[in-house]
Motif scaffolding. Structure first.
Motif, PDB file in Angstrom:
ATOM      1  N   ARG A 221       0.838  -1.213   0.000  1.00 26.58           N
ATOM      2  CA  ARG A 221       0.000   0.000   0.000  1.00 26.58           C
ATOM      3  C   ARG A 221       0.870   1.260   0.000  1.00 26.58           C
ATOM      4  O   ARG A 221       0.585   2.217  -0.706  1.00 26.58           O
ATOM      5  N   GLU A 222       1.940   1.235   0.796  1.00 29.92           N
ATOM      6  CA  GLU A 222       2.841   2.394   0.849  1.00 29.92           C
ATOM      7  C   GLU A 222       3.467   2.653  -0.526  1.00 29.92           C
ATOM      8  O   GLU A 222       3.522   3.787  -0.986  1.00 29.92           O
TER       9      GLU A 222
ATOM     10  N   ASN B  29       2.211   1.714  -3.430  1.00 35.63           N
ATOM     11  CA  ASN B  29       1.145   2.170  -4.323  1.00 35.63           C
ATOM     12  C   ASN B  29       0.802   3.637  -4.100  1.00 35.63           C
ATOM     13  O   ASN B  29       0.548   4.372  -5.054  1.00 35.63           O
ATOM     14  N   GLU B  30       0.794   4.064  -2.839  1.00 35.80           N
ATOM     15  CA  GLU B  30       0.504   5.472  -2.547  1.00 35.80           C
ATOM     16  C   GLU B  30       1.602   6.372  -3.127  1.00 35.80           C
ATOM     17  O   GLU B  30       1.309   7.429  -3.682  1.00 35.80           O
ATOM     18  N   HIS B  31       2.848   5.944  -2.984  1.00 31.27           N
ATOM     19  CA  HIS B  31       3.959   6.709  -3.554  1.00 31.27           C
ATOM     20  C   HIS B  31       3.814   6.779  -5.075  1.00 31.27           C
ATOM     21  O   HIS B  31       3.948   7.847  -5.670  1.00 31.27           O
TER      22      HIS B  31
ATOM     23  N   ARG C  35       1.078   6.448  -6.806  1.00 28.94           N
ATOM     24  CA  ARG C  35      -0.112   7.244  -7.149  1.00 28.94           C
ATOM     25  C   ARG C  35       0.213   8.737  -7.152  1.00 28.94           C
ATOM     26  O   ARG C  35      -0.269   9.487  -7.984  1.00 28.94           O
ATOM     27  N   ARG C  36       1.052   9.172  -6.209  1.00 28.77           N
ATOM     28  CA  ARG C  36       1.448  10.591  -6.182  1.00 28.77           C
ATOM     29  C   ARG C  36       2.284  10.942  -7.405  1.00 28.77           C
ATOM     30  O   ARG C  36       2.200  12.050  -7.927  1.00 28.77           O
TER      31      ARG C  36
END
Length: 156
Positions: free
Chosen positions: A105-106, A108-110, A112-113
């Motif tokens: 998730r971490e 993917n969040e990176h 996504r940004r």
């Protein structure tokens, strides 16, 4: 590369390396999870079972006190103890898998940004590869089955 991914191109090698590392990590975790072991002993310490989260029974120890049990009761004790060991191993496996999912998730969040389209594609791919979520294993705390967990012979 298509024009829509020109921003991705500059970070592509880094992201692909991270994805490859994540895939290697997943393979390692799958192997670890299947081999995670747990042990359980019945309340009267007659039987101890050690098994893996993958369902392999590694050892069954039957102590001399089990001689006073009938074959049927001993079988029930072994079954209940095996199920308990397996549930413990599954809980340990779920904990380990949760660590991986948090890291995923971490990442993917990176991503996504940096590139939302690439993140969407990765999320879709991961969902296809992982399949449906596993059914949670019930523990004694959340079991609403009124039947006793151990044979009646042990009721004091």
């Amino acid at each position: 590369m298509t024009a829509g991914y020109s921003a991705f191109e500059s970070r592509g090698a880094e992201l692909l390396n991270r994805l490859a590392a994540q895939a290697r990590g997943l393979s390692e975790i799958i192997g670890e999870v299947e081999e995670l072991e747990a042990e359980a002993t019945d309340d009267h310490r007659t039987v101890t079972v050690r098994c893996t989260a993958g369902g392999l029974v590694r050892a069954v120890t039957i102590r001399p006190a089990a001689r006073r049990l009938t074959d049927q009761v001993l079988g029930e004790v072994i079954t209940a103890t095996t199920n308990s060991a397996f549930a413990k191993a599954q809980a340990a496996a779920a904990e380990r898998a949760a660590e991986y999912h948090a890291a995923q998730r971490e990442f993917n969040e990176h991503l996504r940004r940096q590139d939302p389209a690439a993140a969407d594609a990765l999320t879709e791919l991961a969902a296809k590869l992982s399949g449906p979520a596993p059914t949670p294993v019930a523990t004694d705390e959340d079991d609403d089955d009124p039947r006793p967990r151990r044979p009646a012979i042990f009721d004091d």
